[in-house]
Design a protein around this motif. Structure first.
Motif, mmCIF file in Angstrom:
data_model
loop_
_atom_site.group_PDB
_atom_site.id
_atom_site.type_symbol
_atom_site.label_atom_id
_atom_site.label_comp_id
_atom_site.label_asym_id
_atom_site.label_seq_id
_atom_site.Cartn_x
_atom_site.Cartn_y
_atom_site.Cartn_z
ATOM 1 N N ALA A 1 100.192 33.108 38.074
ATOM 2 C CA ALA A 1 100.993 33.081 37.175
ATOM 3 C C ALA A 1 100.909 31.479 37.021
ATOM 4 O O ALA A 1 100.579 30.250 35.988
ATOM 5 C CB ALA A 1 102.275 33.372 36.815
ATOM 6 N N ALA A 2 101.482 31.047 38.022
ATOM 7 C CA ALA A 2 101.332 28.643 38.727
ATOM 8 C C ALA A 2 100.098 28.621 38.709
ATOM 9 O O ALA A 2 100.209 27.369 38.538
ATOM 10 C CB ALA A 2 102.533 29.350 39.859
ATOM 11 N N GLY A 3 98.929 29.473 38.833
ATOM 12 C CA GLY A 3 97.071 28.740 38.694
ATOM 13 C C GLY A 3 97.526 28.823 40.023
ATOM 14 O O GLY A 3 96.235 27.913 40.644
ATOM 15 N N ILE A 4 97.776 29.123 41.525
ATOM 16 C CA ILE A 4 97.926 28.869 42.737
ATOM 17 C C ILE A 4 96.358 29.950 43.057
ATOM 18 O O ILE A 4 96.638 30.998 42.865
ATOM 19 C CB ILE A 4 98.845 29.492 43.481
ATOM 20 N N PRO A 5 95.619 29.321 43.647
ATOM 21 C CA PRO A 5 93.883 29.521 43.939
ATOM 22 C C PRO A 5 94.452 30.812 45.109
ATOM 23 O O PRO A 5 95.434 30.456 45.780
ATOM 24 C CB PRO A 5 92.805 28.394 44.165
ATOM 25 N N ASP A 6 94.099 31.997 45.000
ATOM 26 C CA ASP A 6 93.410 32.371 46.548
ATOM 27 C C ASP A 6 95.104 33.093 46.280
ATOM 28 O O ASP A 6 95.719 32.893 47.670
ATOM 29 C CB ASP A 6 93.012 31.943 47.925
ATOM 30 N N ALA A 7 96.349 33.228 45.431
ATOM 31 C CA ALA A 7 97.472 33.132 45.768
ATOM 32 C C ALA A 7 97.761 34.489 46.472
ATOM 33 O O ALA A 7 99.009 34.537 47.810
ATOM 34 C CB ALA A 7 98.364 33.826 44.801
ATOM 35 N N ALA A 8 97.385 35.571 47.010
ATOM 36 C CA ALA A 8 97.391 36.081 48.033
ATOM 37 C C ALA A 8 97.127 35.605 49.895
ATOM 38 O O ALA A 8 97.890 35.852 50.625
ATOM 39 C CB ALA A 8 96.228 37.296 48.181
ATOM 40 N N ARG B 1 100.039 35.393 52.471
ATOM 41 C CA ARG B 1 100.898 36.009 53.297
ATOM 42 C C ARG B 1 101.064 35.018 54.443
ATOM 43 O O ARG B 1 102.008 35.791 55.354
ATOM 44 C CB ARG B 1 98.768 36.454 54.060
ATOM 45 N N LYS B 2 100.701 34.099 54.256
ATOM 46 C CA LYS B 2 100.844 32.353 55.019
ATOM 47 C C LYS B 2 102.435 32.592 55.446
ATOM 48 O O LYS B 2 103.549 31.882 56.469
ATOM 49 C CB LYS B 2 100.171 31.218 55.254
#
Length: 273
Positions: free
Chosen positions: A12-19, A23-24
């Motif tokens: 929702a915050a526009g983070i690319p590749d949030a998944a 994990r990190k």
């Protein structure tokens, strides 16, 4: 632990590749949680892990880079400590490392070292080599100093505060640099992680993006051994302009090298003096 709601917050915050980021962040928080001594597993992390993870997600939502949240970034063969005082080491820069290791060298100079990821990676691969690294920022040099110590090359690396070559003496058979190459006009279009969280002095020259290459080209021939190499990272559209600068400075064998994605990434040249 169900991470889907947290991933959804990042998305929702526009983070690319949030998944991937989650994990990190989870792995980092889980390691932190282990310090409490309280039992946990990945399905049921303990309270300290949950606390660190929640704080990390809150920072990432504000587009703080993952590397600055967890404090490290993997580059070449090592994990480097990073802070807001240095650029986040990027995989694209490994093209420069690969090219530098294509020939032998005994003395290497790194201009604008930042975290030290370039020169430290090179010294770790060439255990007989000696290095000098310079940066205008004392805070950046402190980060590089810690990384050199942690990776085991501090005894072979001299760190200097210097405006490019101003405090550099002697000659080197390899000079490397990832200088600030973003034009002022391009800064507003950068990702928030870069524009708002990385040091601007390491991103832009405050002009057309070529100013640092002009400084390097002007003085590099005076600090290269005969046949010594100069390798610099460039922006995607700067190959022709940087090539012209190096040729005008009397350097020979100037070539543009592409990264694994087929983008112009490094300009290489050789001293003829």
């Amino acid at each position: 632990m169900n991470l889907r709601p947290l991933i959804a917050r990042l998305e929702a915050a526009g983070i690319p590749d949030a998944a991937r980021d989650m994990r990190k962040l989870f792995d980092w928080a889980y390691a932190k949680g282990a310090a409490s001594g309280d039992p946990q597993d990945r399905d049921q992390p303990n309270a300290l892990t949950r606390q660190h993870l929640e704080a990390a997600v809150a920072e990432r939502v504000l587009r703080k880079p993952v590397s600055q949240i967890i404090g490290t970034r993997s580059f070449w063969r090592h994990d480097f400590h990073v802070t807001p005082d240095v650029l986040d080491p990027r995989p694209d820069t490994e093209t420069l490392i690969d090219q530098a290791l294509g020939e032998t060298f005994q003395r290497v100079l790194d201009l604008g070292t930042g975290s030290g990821c370039i020169v430290i990676s090179l010294l770790a691969e060439r255990i007989q080599a000696q290095g000098v690294a310079v940066d205008l920022s004392e805070k950046a040099l402190a980060v590089a100093r810690g990384n050199a110590r942690d990776i085991g090359v501090a005894d072979r690396l001299t760190l200097l505060q210097s405006d490019w070559f101003s405090n550099v003496t002697g000659r080197f058979d390899l000079i490397v640099s990832n200088p600030p190459y973003i034009a002022t006009s391009e800064m507003p279009d950068l990702a928030p992680e870069v524009r708002d969280h990385e040091p601007h002095m390491a991103l832009t020259d405050g002009g057309d993006g070529l100013g640092c290459y002009r400084s390097i080209a002007a003085k590099a021939p005076d600090h290269l051994t005969r046949g010594g190499r100069l390798l610099v990272e460039i922006g995607l559209t700067q190959g022709q302009a940087v090539t012209a600068l190096f040729q005008a400075a009397g350097l020979r064998d100037v070539q543009v090298i592409q990264d694994l994605n087929g983008h112009d990434r490094v300009v290489a040249a050789r001293s003829d003096r």
